[in-house]
Each structure stands twice: as C-alpha cells, then as structure tokens.
Design a protein around this motif. Structure first.
Motif, PDB file in Angstrom:
ATOM      1  N   LEU A   1      -1.658  -1.590  -5.999  1.00  0.00           N
ATOM      2  CA  LEU A   1      -2.910  -1.750  -6.736  1.00  0.00           C
ATOM      3  C   LEU A   1      -2.718  -1.503  -8.240  1.00  0.00           C
ATOM      4  O   LEU A   1      -3.341  -2.159  -9.070  1.00  0.00           O
TER       5      LEU A   1
ATOM      6  N   LYS B   1       0.294   9.123  -0.332  1.00  0.00           N
ATOM      7  CA  LYS B   1       1.086  10.331  -0.629  1.00  0.00           C
ATOM      8  C   LYS B   1       2.537   9.965  -0.986  1.00  0.00           C
ATOM      9  O   LYS B   1       3.469  10.699  -0.676  1.00  0.00           O
TER      10      LYS B   1
ATOM     11  N   SER C   1      -7.239   9.673   4.104  1.00  0.00           N
ATOM     12  CA  SER C   1      -6.743   9.135   2.825  1.00  0.00           C
ATOM     13  C   SER C   1      -7.391   7.780   2.535  1.00  0.00           C
ATOM     14  O   SER C   1      -7.990   7.172   3.424  1.00  0.00           O
ATOM     15  N   THR C   2      -7.260   7.306   1.318  1.00  0.00           N
ATOM     16  CA  THR C   2      -7.803   5.991   0.964  1.00  0.00           C
ATOM     17  C   THR C   2      -7.142   4.917   1.826  1.00  0.00           C
ATOM     18  O   THR C   2      -7.793   3.988   2.300  1.00  0.00           O
ATOM     19  N   PHE C   3      -5.853   5.058   2.033  1.00  0.00           N
ATOM     20  CA  PHE C   3      -5.171   4.083   2.880  1.00  0.00           C
ATOM     21  C   PHE C   3      -5.747   4.105   4.297  1.00  0.00           C
ATOM     22  O   PHE C   3      -6.085   3.062   4.860  1.00  0.00           O
TER      23      PHE C   3
ATOM     24  N   ASP D   1      -5.201   3.853 -13.740  1.00  0.00           N
ATOM     25  CA  ASP D   1      -4.263   4.802 -13.141  1.00  0.00           C
ATOM     26  C   ASP D   1      -4.142   6.099 -13.956  1.00  0.00           C
ATOM     27  O   ASP D   1      -3.862   6.064 -15.147  1.00  0.00           O
TER      28      ASP D   1
ATOM     29  N   PHE E   1       0.852  -1.186   0.000  1.00  0.00           N
ATOM     30  CA  PHE E   1       0.000   0.000   0.000  1.00  0.00           C
ATOM     31  C   PHE E   1       0.887   1.234   0.000  1.00  0.00           C
ATOM     32  O   PHE E   1       2.098   1.151   0.262  1.00  0.00           O
ATOM     33  N   TRP E   2       0.302   2.366  -0.284  1.00  0.00           N
ATOM     34  CA  TRP E   2       1.052   3.630  -0.234  1.00  0.00           C
ATOM     35  C   TRP E   2       0.067   4.752   0.052  1.00  0.00           C
ATOM     36  O   TRP E   2      -1.146   4.585  -0.135  1.00  0.00           O
TER      37      TRP E   2
ATOM     38  N   GLU F   1      -8.398   1.168   3.314  1.00  0.00           N
ATOM     39  CA  GLU F   1      -7.558  -0.042   3.303  1.00  0.00           C
ATOM     40  C   GLU F   1      -7.309  -0.590   4.706  1.00  0.00           C
ATOM     41  O   GLU F   1      -7.471  -1.793   4.944  1.00  0.00           O
TER      42      GLU F   1
ATOM     43  N   TRP G   1     -12.159   4.160  -6.962  1.00  0.00           N
ATOM     44  CA  TRP G   1     -10.929   3.921  -6.182  1.00  0.00           C
ATOM     45  C   TRP G   1     -11.260   3.364  -4.801  1.00  0.00           C
ATOM     46  O   TRP G   1     -10.556   2.504  -4.282  1.00  0.00           O
TER      47      TRP G   1
ATOM     48  N   PHE H   1      -8.740  -4.716  -2.735  1.00  0.00           N
ATOM     49  CA  PHE H   1      -7.296  -4.969  -2.679  1.00  0.00           C
ATOM     50  C   PHE H   1      -6.883  -5.274  -1.233  1.00  0.00           C
ATOM     51  O   PHE H   1      -6.104  -6.197  -0.976  1.00  0.00           O
TER      52      PHE H   1
HETATM   53  O1  N1C Z   1      -5.631   8.330  -0.661  1.00  0.00           O
HETATM   54  P1  N1C Z   1      -4.364   7.545  -0.688  1.00  0.00           P
HETATM   55  O2  N1C Z   1      -3.203   8.298  -1.329  1.00  0.00           O
HETATM   56  O3  N1C Z   1      -3.919   7.039   0.650  1.00  0.00           O
HETATM   57  O4  N1C Z   1      -4.571   6.288  -1.643  1.00  0.00           O
HETATM   58  C1  N1C Z   1      -3.569   5.336  -1.857  1.00  0.00           C
HETATM   59  C2  N1C Z   1      -3.970   3.927  -1.489  1.00  0.00           C
HETATM   60  C3  N1C Z   1      -2.985   2.936  -2.083  1.00  0.00           C
HETATM   61  O5  N1C Z   1      -2.520   2.050  -1.068  1.00  0.00           O
HETATM   62  C4  N1C Z   1      -3.722   2.244  -3.220  1.00  0.00           C
HETATM   63  O6  N1C Z   1      -3.880   0.858  -2.967  1.00  0.00           O
HETATM   64  O7  N1C Z   1      -5.231   3.608  -2.033  1.00  0.00           O
HETATM   65  C5  N1C Z   1      -5.120   2.903  -3.279  1.00  0.00           C
HETATM   66  N1  N1C Z   1      -5.301   3.901  -4.390  1.00  0.00           N
HETATM   67  C6  N1C Z   1      -4.744   3.733  -5.647  1.00  0.00           C
HETATM   68  O8  N1C Z   1      -4.156   2.697  -5.951  1.00  0.00           O
HETATM   69  C7  N1C Z   1      -4.824   4.836  -6.558  1.00  0.00           C
HETATM   70  N2  N1C Z   1      -4.305   5.027  -7.795  1.00  0.00           N
HETATM   71  C8  N1C Z   1      -4.595   6.271  -8.168  1.00  0.00           C
HETATM   72  C9  N1C Z   1      -6.020   5.050  -4.130  1.00  0.00           C
HETATM   73  N3  N1C Z   1      -6.089   6.096  -4.969  1.00  0.00           N
HETATM   74  C10 N1C Z   1      -5.477   5.990  -6.185  1.00  0.00           C
HETATM   75  N4  N1C Z   1      -5.304   6.869  -7.197  1.00  0.00           N
HETATM   76  C11 N1C Z   1      -5.678   8.277  -7.204  1.00  0.00           C
HETATM   77  O9  N1C Z   1      -4.811   8.932  -6.246  1.00  0.00           O
HETATM   78  C12 N1C Z   1      -7.099   8.577  -6.749  1.00  0.00           C
HETATM   79  O10 N1C Z   1      -7.613   9.600  -7.580  1.00  0.00           O
HETATM   80  C13 N1C Z   1      -6.957   9.065  -5.329  1.00  0.00           C
HETATM   81  O11 N1C Z   1      -7.874  10.096  -4.989  1.00  0.00           O
HETATM   82  C14 N1C Z   1      -5.537   9.578  -5.213  1.00  0.00           C
HETATM   83  C15 N1C Z   1      -5.066   9.184  -3.814  1.00  0.00           C
HETATM   84  O12 N1C Z   1      -3.713   9.370  -3.597  1.00  0.00           O
HETATM   85  P2  N1C Z   1      -3.103   9.644  -2.159  1.00  0.00           P
HETATM   86  O13 N1C Z   1      -3.877  10.718  -1.425  1.00  0.00           O
HETATM   87  O14 N1C Z   1      -1.626   9.876  -2.325  1.00  0.00           O
END
Ligand code: N1C
Length: 266
Positions: free
Chosen positions: A111, A93, A186-188, A121, A90-91, A192, A155, A162
């Motif tokens: 992902l 930012k 954040s998504t993470f 992407d 995972f990641w 996640e 996403w 994932f």
């Molecule tokens: O919000 P984030 O990061 O924490 O999201 C990253 C997290 C990763 O671990 C991925 O598994 O969530 C997943 N993910 C993607 O793979 C991804 N690709 C592109 C989430 N978002 C993803 N994007 C776009 O980047 C999407 O438009 C989302 O809003 C951003 C989030 O990036 P972030 O804030 O750095």
C-alpha cells in the motif's frame, strides 16, 4: 474591539496520543509531487493541490473520534490507482521487511508503494471540532481515546480499497517470530482478508518469515496460520504458505551476513 478578543481561540481538546506531524500539509504536498512526478511519472496528471486539500478537508473542523469512511471518500476518488494483477503485497507486523522487498522487486506493490500510502506513511493527523486548525499538541490514541480516530479510519479505508482492487495471486509477508503470526485484529486480518474479491483473487500466497536469530515461534503449520487458511476456504480463496521464502530471507541476510543461518547462502 480589543485585539485580545479577536485572537482568542477555544482551547483544543487534549488526547493521549501524539499530535499532528509538524508541517503535515507541506509533507503531504511534497510527497504527492515526489510520487506523481518522480516515482511514477505516468501519474503526472494528478492534481496534488487538490489531493492534499481533500486529505485535510477529511478531518479538519471535525471531532477526531467520529471519523468515518465517508469523510475520506472525496480523497479516495482523486487517488484511484490500480495495481496490476499478481503484484499486490500485504504485510502484517512485518512492515520493514515487506518494504525492503518491494524496494528491490519494483514490480510489486505494498500500500505504501501506491500514492495514498506513500503520502501518509508514518504521519499522524487530527483536527478539532471547535477550530479549523490541525491539533499539533495531541491526537486520539487508539487504545486510550477512541478507535474511530482520523488516522485509524484512514488506514481502514485505504486498506479496504487496496484489498478490493487486488486480483490474481496476492501475497502477504507475515512475521513468524511473534505469537500471533496471523492476527485477526490486525488490519490485514480484520480488513484486507475480508475485502478480497474471490471472483478475481485466485490465491493468497503467504510468506512466513522468521527474524534472523530469533527462536521460531510460528510457521505455516501453526494454528494461527491454519485459522487464516480456514477463513480463506470459507471465502473460496485458495491458500498457500511458505516458510522463510528465500528471496526475502536473502534480504534479511544482507543485514546479518555473519549469522549461521545465512552461511549456506554465501
Ligand atoms: O494492522 P496491520 O499491521 O496488519 O496492517 C498492515 C496491512 C498492510 O497489508 C497494509 O496494506 O494493512 C495496510 N496498512 C498500511 O499499509 C499501513 N501503513 C502504515 C495498515 N496500516 C498501516 N500503517 C500503520 O501501521 C497504521 O497506523 C496501523 O495501525 C499500523 C499497522 O501495522 P501492523 O499492526 O504491523
């Protein structure tokens, strides 16, 4: 009937965000074939025509501010692809660095190293309830229009799966050069972390990376990382953390070979 009437289309709604990526359909189709034929030929049996149709069907002719997980279910079913245990990365930012790392460590998967993430992407997409076309002019902006927009919901949906699929030791690259290294919004942090299954994920290993030359703002001992640790503790998942994990630090140094913090490695 005058031709003008046949050609009239209701105006598409105007949003604050940029519109659908030009040639979206062809890009999705091309990326699907590249991934399933060249990147992972073991997925050569996947039907890219069907996958891309399911992708666009999830959002065409619909209000791009009322997108749901269910809209993407048929697409999710066509694109299941298990990642081996201990290989999920995972990641947050730290997109570039995490992807630089999996480029070299081909056995590890972000992902974007799975089919759906690879296809989507960097792209934008939305439809319009009054039309069967994509809206190439504008799409909802997450802040200014709506959070349940077609690509944010996508996403959230794929990130959730994932994380649900992850097993063994899972990894995350975090950005220690920003204030909120672990960001609960954040998504993470939002999706996640809460969709890891404690019965099959024994540990989350975090790598907090500092940009070369930046003043360190967050490390494994910071309060935001401690917050992540507490959340995982409540979820019965062990947490471990390392600052500037050397293999990834070396990748940063490849791009900044002259920097003093890289000197000791050369
Ligand atoms: O919000 P984030 O990061 O924490 O999201 C990253 C997290 C990763 O671990 C991925 O598994 O969530 C997943 N993910 C993607 O793979 C991804 N690709 C592109 C989430 N978002 C993803 N994007 C776009 O980047 C999407 O438009 C989302 O809003 C951003 C989030 O990036 P972030 O804030 O750095």
């Amino acid at each position: 009937v005058p031709v003008g009437i046949l050609m009239w289309r209701p105006p598409l709604k105007q949003w604050k965000g940029e519109g659908t990526t030009a040639h979206l359909y062809e890009i999705l189709l091309g990326r699907c074939y590249t991934y399933t034929q060249i990147v992972r030929p073991e997925l050569g049996h996947k039907d890219c025509q069907k996958i891309v149709k399911a992708f666009t069907k999830a959002f065409l002719s619909k209000d791009p501010c009322s997108s749901t997980e269910q809209d993407y279910q048929p697409l999710m079913e066509l694109t299941d692809e298990p990642v081996p245990c201990n290989k999920t990365l995972f990641w947050s930012k730290s997109s570039e660095l995490a992807h630089d790392y999996t480029r070299v460590r081909q056995d590890m998967f972000t992902l974007e190293d799975t089919l759906l993430g690879y296809m989507a992407d960097g792209l934008k997409w939305c439809g319009d309830p009054g039309s069967s076309e994509m809206n190439y002019h504008s799409c909802p902006d997450w802040r200014e229009d709506c959070s349940n927009n077609s690509f944010s919901v996508f996403w959230n949906t794929v990130s959730k799966r994932f994380a649900e699929d992850a097993c063994g030791v899972v990894h995350v690259v975090l950005n220690g050069s920003i204030r909120n290294t672990f960001d609960e919004r954040s998504t993470f942090g939002r999706v996640e972390v809460f969709n890891l299954h404690p019965e099959k994920v024994n540990r989350l290993q975090a790598w907090v990376m500092h940009d070369i030359g930046s003043v360190h703002s967050d490390s494994c001992s910071s309060s935001s990382i401690n917050n992540l640790k507490q959340i995982l503790k409540r979820r019965s998942i062990t947490f471990s953390c390392q600052n500037n994990y050397r293999p990834i630090r070396l990748l940063q140094c490849v791009k900044n070979p002259g920097h003093s913090s890289c000197g000791s490695y050369i």
